[in-house]
Design an enzyme around this catalytic site. Structure first.
Site, short mmCIF file in Angstrom:
data_model
loop_
_atom_site.label_atom_id
_atom_site.label_comp_id
_atom_site.label_asym_id
_atom_site.label_seq_id
_atom_site.Cartn_x
_atom_site.Cartn_y
_atom_site.Cartn_z
N ASN A 184 0.71 -1.17 -0.06
CA ASN A 184 0.04 -0.03 -0.05
C ASN A 184 0.97 1.18 -0.01
O ASN A 184 1.27 1.60 1.00
CB ASN A 184 -1.00 -0.04 1.33
CG ASN A 184 -1.85 0.83 1.39
OD1 ASN A 184 -1.94 2.06 0.37
ND2 ASN A 184 -2.62 1.37 2.53
N LYS A 241 0.27 4.21 -0.37
CA LYS A 241 -0.60 5.27 0.10
C LYS A 241 -0.18 6.69 -0.57
O LYS A 241 -0.18 6.64 -1.87
CB LYS A 241 -0.14 5.46 1.72
CG LYS A 241 -0.43 4.10 2.36
CD LYS A 241 -0.31 4.52 3.87
CE LYS A 241 -0.38 3.15 4.64
NZ LYS A 241 -0.43 3.24 6.07
N HIS A 259 -9.72 0.99 4.40
CA HIS A 259 -8.57 1.09 5.03
C HIS A 259 -8.74 1.94 6.40
O HIS A 259 -9.26 2.91 6.13
CB HIS A 259 -7.62 1.48 4.00
CG HIS A 259 -6.03 1.74 4.73
ND1 HIS A 259 -5.54 2.74 5.44
CD2 HIS A 259 -5.27 0.90 4.69
CE1 HIS A 259 -4.37 2.52 6.01
NE2 HIS A 259 -4.04 1.43 5.50
N GLU A 314 -7.16 4.42 7.38
CA GLU A 314 -7.08 5.87 7.14
C GLU A 314 -8.42 6.63 6.33
O GLU A 314 -8.60 7.70 6.69
CB GLU A 314 -5.81 6.21 6.24
CG GLU A 314 -4.55 6.01 7.08
CD GLU A 314 -3.43 5.52 6.42
OE1 GLU A 314 -3.14 5.29 5.41
OE2 GLU A 314 -2.56 4.85 7.35
N GLU A 370 -6.07 -5.27 10.19
CA GLU A 370 -4.86 -4.10 10.39
C GLU A 370 -5.41 -3.35 11.84
O GLU A 370 -6.16 -2.29 11.94
CB GLU A 370 -4.88 -3.18 9.44
CG GLU A 370 -4.47 -3.69 8.04
CD GLU A 370 -3.90 -2.81 7.20
OE1 GLU A 370 -2.65 -2.82 6.93
OE2 GLU A 370 -4.75 -1.99 6.68
N GLY A 400 1.83 2.09 10.76
CA GLY A 400 2.58 3.22 10.57
C GLY A 400 3.61 3.71 12.01
O GLY A 400 3.79 4.63 12.06
N SER A 427 2.92 -1.95 10.40
CA SER A 427 4.25 -2.24 10.71
C SER A 427 5.16 -3.40 10.41
O SER A 427 5.66 -3.80 11.19
CB SER A 427 4.64 -1.63 12.13
OG SER A 427 4.22 -0.46 12.30
P1 PGA Z 1 2.35 0.24 7.50
O1 PGA Z 1 0.90 0.57 7.00
O2 PGA Z 1 2.98 -0.87 7.20
O3 PGA Z 1 3.14 1.63 7.40
O4 PGA Z 1 2.10 -0.06 9.08
C1 PGA Z 1 0.30 -0.79 6.85
C2 PGA Z 1 -1.19 -0.34 6.18
O5 PGA Z 1 -1.71 0.67 6.55
O6 PGA Z 1 -1.78 -1.00 5.41
#
Ligand code: PGA
Length: 248
Positions: free
Chosen positions: A11, A13, A95, A97, A165, A171, A211
């Protein structure tokens, strides 16, 4: 061996430009990628076409979001039909976000899931609890509630990947422990068994995100109910190849 093919999504982003994504794509194309893993890269909308043209055919391409109808007066949105038109075959929906920065509701996410599937676009459907919810002991309630809104909108599960997640792990550098992730994945599979069918529970890929790194991926991948990953930060680095090959 699990009957479920290992699935790793990147992803990207809101990151990158043609130069940096072009370099990343060259690295991925040249990498040694396990044929036992299905890999999908989630590109920013404006680079979907670019990513599809540059990535080797063995990589799938996903949009990071889409709207719930095919076309119309919805400024700024894209449709599954457009995703397909540029050769991408997946979309990430729900997601964290989208839920927590942009305020998308379970209802809206469910409508998007239904529409994307009806157009033949595969869905990486994301769910996950916030830290206060985990601390309050309501993780299972939260994720099964979110899963219900998705499940109510799915007829054919063969095109759905469920991504667990935990919001507190995204993140933050704070990966869930293999046991924490496995526990939730097993509960989700049980939920699918009771509420959908045993066949769906056994066949749907449940992937973990939050992460994931080259350092954490192997132990996570060894858990019985973890069928892959959704990777943010590390998907922008050569390390993504290690994560793709976590099962090797
Ligand atoms: P991250 O993001 O690996 O940077 O924690 C995962 C995601 O949001 O899918």
């Amino acid at each position: 061996m699990s009957p479920r093919k290992f699935f790793v999504g990147g992803n990207w982003k809101l990151n990158g430009d043609k130069k940096s994504l072009g370099e990343l794509i060259s690295t991925l194309n040249a990498g040694k990628i396990s044929a036992d893993t299905e890999v999908v890269c989630g590109a920013p909308t404006i680079y979907l076409d670019f990513a599809r043209q540059k990535l080797d055919a063995k990589f799938g391409v996903a949009a990071q979001n889409c709207y719930k109808v095919a076309k119309g007066a919805f400024t700024g949105e894209i449709s599954p039909a457009m995703i397909k038109d540029v050769g991408a075959t997946w979309v990430i929906l729900g997601h964290s976000e989208r839920r927590h920065v942009f305020g998308e509701s379970d209802e809206l996410i469910g409508q998007k899931v239904a529409h994307a599937l009806s157009e033949g676009v595969g869905v990486i459907a994301c769910i996950g609890e916030k830290l206060d919810e985990r601390e309050a002991g309501i993780t299972e309630k939260v994720v099964s509630g979110q899963t219900k809104h998705i499940a109510d909108n799915v007829k054919d599960w063969s095109k759905v990947v469920l991504a667990y997640e935990p919001v507190w792990a995204i993140g933050t550098g704070k990966t869930a422990t293999p046991q924490q992730a496995q526990d939730v994945h097993a509960k989700l599979r049980e939920w699918l068994k009771v509420n959908v069918s045993d066949q769906v529970a056994q066949s749907v890929r449940i992937i973990y995100g939050g992460s994931v790194t080259g350092g954490t991926c192997k132990e996570l991948a060894s858990q019985h109910d973890i069928d892959g990953f959704l990777v943010g930060g590390a998907s922008l680095k050569p390390e993504f190849i290690e994560i793709i090959n976590a099962k090797q």
